[in-house]
Design a protein around this motif. Structure first.
Motif, mmCIF file in Angstrom:
data_model
loop_
_atom_site.group_PDB
_atom_site.id
_atom_site.type_symbol
_atom_site.label_atom_id
_atom_site.label_comp_id
_atom_site.label_asym_id
_atom_site.label_seq_id
_atom_site.Cartn_x
_atom_site.Cartn_y
_atom_site.Cartn_z
ATOM 1 N N HIS A 1 0.774 -1.063 0.001
ATOM 2 C CA HIS A 1 0.017 0.013 0.004
ATOM 3 C C HIS A 1 0.988 1.156 -0.081
ATOM 4 C CE1 HIS A 1 -4.123 -1.621 1.051
ATOM 5 N NE2 HIS A 1 -3.441 -2.685 0.947
ATOM 6 N N HIS B 1 0.807 5.679 0.004
ATOM 7 C CA HIS B 1 0.213 7.028 0.205
ATOM 8 C C HIS B 1 0.685 8.161 0.011
ATOM 9 C CE1 HIS B 1 -0.826 10.524 2.763
ATOM 10 N NE2 HIS B 1 -2.212 10.062 2.438
ATOM 11 N N ARG C 1 -4.329 7.146 -1.701
ATOM 12 C CA ARG C 1 -3.967 5.936 -1.299
ATOM 13 C C ARG C 1 -4.187 4.924 -2.206
ATOM 14 N NH1 ARG C 1 -5.307 5.535 4.479
ATOM 15 N NH2 ARG C 1 -7.748 5.221 3.715
ATOM 16 N N TRP C 2 -3.146 3.955 -2.561
ATOM 17 C CA TRP C 2 -3.343 2.907 -3.551
ATOM 18 C C TRP C 2 -2.615 1.551 -3.019
ATOM 19 C CZ3 TRP C 2 -0.270 6.896 -4.187
ATOM 20 C CH2 TRP C 2 1.012 6.597 -4.633
ATOM 21 N N TRP C 3 -3.052 0.541 -3.633
ATOM 22 C CA TRP C 3 -2.594 -0.848 -3.238
ATOM 23 C C TRP C 3 -2.407 -1.489 -4.683
ATOM 24 C CZ3 TRP C 3 -6.920 1.510 -1.862
ATOM 25 C CH2 TRP C 3 -8.053 1.116 -2.452
ATOM 26 N N GLU D 1 -0.919 -1.562 -10.075
ATOM 27 C CA GLU D 1 -2.010 -0.836 -8.999
ATOM 28 C C GLU D 1 -3.311 -1.958 -9.387
ATOM 29 O OE1 GLU D 1 -4.848 2.694 -8.585
ATOM 30 O OE2 GLU D 1 -3.023 3.003 -9.496
ATOM 31 N N ARG E 1 -7.365 2.541 -5.883
ATOM 32 C CA ARG E 1 -6.861 3.317 -5.201
ATOM 33 C C ARG E 1 -8.286 4.061 -4.425
ATOM 34 N NH1 ARG E 1 -4.817 8.287 -8.880
ATOM 35 N NH2 ARG E 1 -3.181 6.753 -9.669
#
Length: 407
Positions: free
Chosen positions: A301, A303, A308-310, A329, A332
């Motif tokens: 993850h 930020h 925020r994205w993962w 990705e 998000r």
């Protein structure tokens, strides 16, 4: 950074960027890099992290393909951030980073250096399993540029380790910590888990005695959480093991805090103790105090400036998407003002310096004063310097205090 389909193979993943609002102020906030190593030799029964054993990976992923993907992702990161600041902190976690060996961890750090550079005095941490370390390992990663080591101890009691499905011998973490210090590491952390079914007070005392005998300058102690989907959760559901007891967890925490404080290790975050300000984990402080970080690797993850994205979770898919010129990705979210307000309260209240009252609205300030009257916040700190600071009792009930102040 949404995944972008491409029509031809490329070694340079497509950078789709971040909004200008996220990039605004980049470099004025703490900036760190988290690298997720998804490999483990065995799976611990309590763990729900994004990790894979060799049998679970199959032939579609390997440390080599992961390292290649990591290089591509961080090259992508440098383009997305446009003028990325040098990394003030690097944290290599997992999983079991020490399975990469000193050479592999050295390559990880070279990849980070190539993408961002390291700020002067950067803190560079790697987690390590005591069983996959040696004096030669510690000497190798010290030479590569690592400045801090975090070792998973969990307990000094064999029967507690068995419940947790930990495979190291009880005495190995202490030996490993001493080896790390002998290799030149001034900053060494030991992780402890408390509240495991079957753990007695004397078991916890023995673990704390071992921690202090190791001579480390940092300790992290976490209450056992039974996470859904884990082998431990299945055993609890079947009635083979009791669930952790809240009263026992509270008593354990008080014992840990008193023992460490008497030995000169003061709390600076609800679950973390350090011998000095220099011994605090600066990378984790960046999380708790509103910093930016790029999280690289499967399932990591990130930020930056309220975005925020993962990443996708499986190492094979992670490596394949990057090799095909796609971002890794998976999703998000753009945090709203309300989201960021709640997270600030939730995170900053956990640290010893507490939360400025200026971060609260009038109702929140009123709740802070009520909580202080109940002994949950330091009453004197409310007026000078004007901060909400948890008391010893407040730390035991921190989640409830957060809910009250957030409204």
């Amino acid at each position: 950074m949404d995944v972008v389909p491409v029509t031809s193979q490329t070694t340079e993943p497509t950078a789709t960027g971040l909004p200008e609002s996220a990039l605004d102020g980049l470099g004025t906030r703490p900036f760190g890099v988290y690298v997720h190593v998804p490999f483990c030799a065995t799976r611990c029964g309590y763990c729900d992290f994004n990790t894979y054993t060799a049998g679970e990976l199959g032939s579609g992923a390997s440390p080599r393909s992961w390292l290649d993907g990591l290089r591509r992702e961080l090259e992508l990161a440098a383009r997305v951030l446009q003028a990325p600041p040098a990394a003030e902190t690097v944290f290599v976690g997992g999983g079991t980073p020490s399975l990469l060996g000193a050479d592999g961890l050295g390559e990880v750090l070279e990849i980070v250096r190539g993408a961002f550079g390291l700020a002067p005095g950067a803190e560079v941490t790697t987690e390590s399993n005591p069983e996959s370390t040696s004096p030669e390992f510690f000497a190798g990663i010290r030479e590569a540029g690592y400045t801090r080591v975090s070792l998973g101890m969990q307990s000094a009691a064999q029967h507690v380790l068995q419940v947790l499905d930990r495979v190291h011998t009880p005495g190995r973490p202490v030996d490993a910590a001493r080896e790390a210090r002998a290799a030149g590491f001034e900053h060494v952390n030991l992780d402890v888990i408390y509240g495991t079914p079957g753990e007695r007070t004397e078991d916890l005392r023995a673990s704390l005695d071992a921690v202090l005998a190791a001579g480390v300058d940092h300790v992290s102690a976490y209450a056992l959480i039974v996470e859904e989907g884990t082998a431990l959760a299945r055993r609890v559901r079947r009635g083979e093991l009791p669930a952790p007891d809240d009263d026992v967890l509270a008593a354990d925490y008080e014992l840990i805090d008193a023992t460490l404080a008497a030995a000169g290790l003061g709390w600076y975050e609800v679950s973390n103790w350090a011998s000095s300000e220099a011994a605090r984990c600066r990378h984790n402080l960046g999380y708790w105090q509103g910093g930016d970080w790029w999280g690289a690797g499967p399932g990591a993850h990130s930020h930056v400036g309220g975005v925020r994205w993962w990443n996708v979770k499986h190492p094979a898919r992670y490596a394949a998407q990057l090799a095909a010129g796609e971002s890794p990705e998976a999703g998000r979210e753009l945090l709203t003002g309300e989201d960021r307000h709640l997270e600030r309260i939730m995170l900053e209240l956990r640290v010893a310096e507490g939360l400025p009252l200026s971060a609260l609205d009038a109702a929140g300030v009123a709740e802070a004063r009520a909580a202080a009257a109940e002994g949950l916040l330091d009453e004197s700190a409310l007026d000078s310097p004007g901060r909400a600071v948890l008391t010893d009792r407040g730390r035991l009930l921190a989640d409830g205090v957060v809910r009250r102040l957030a409204g």
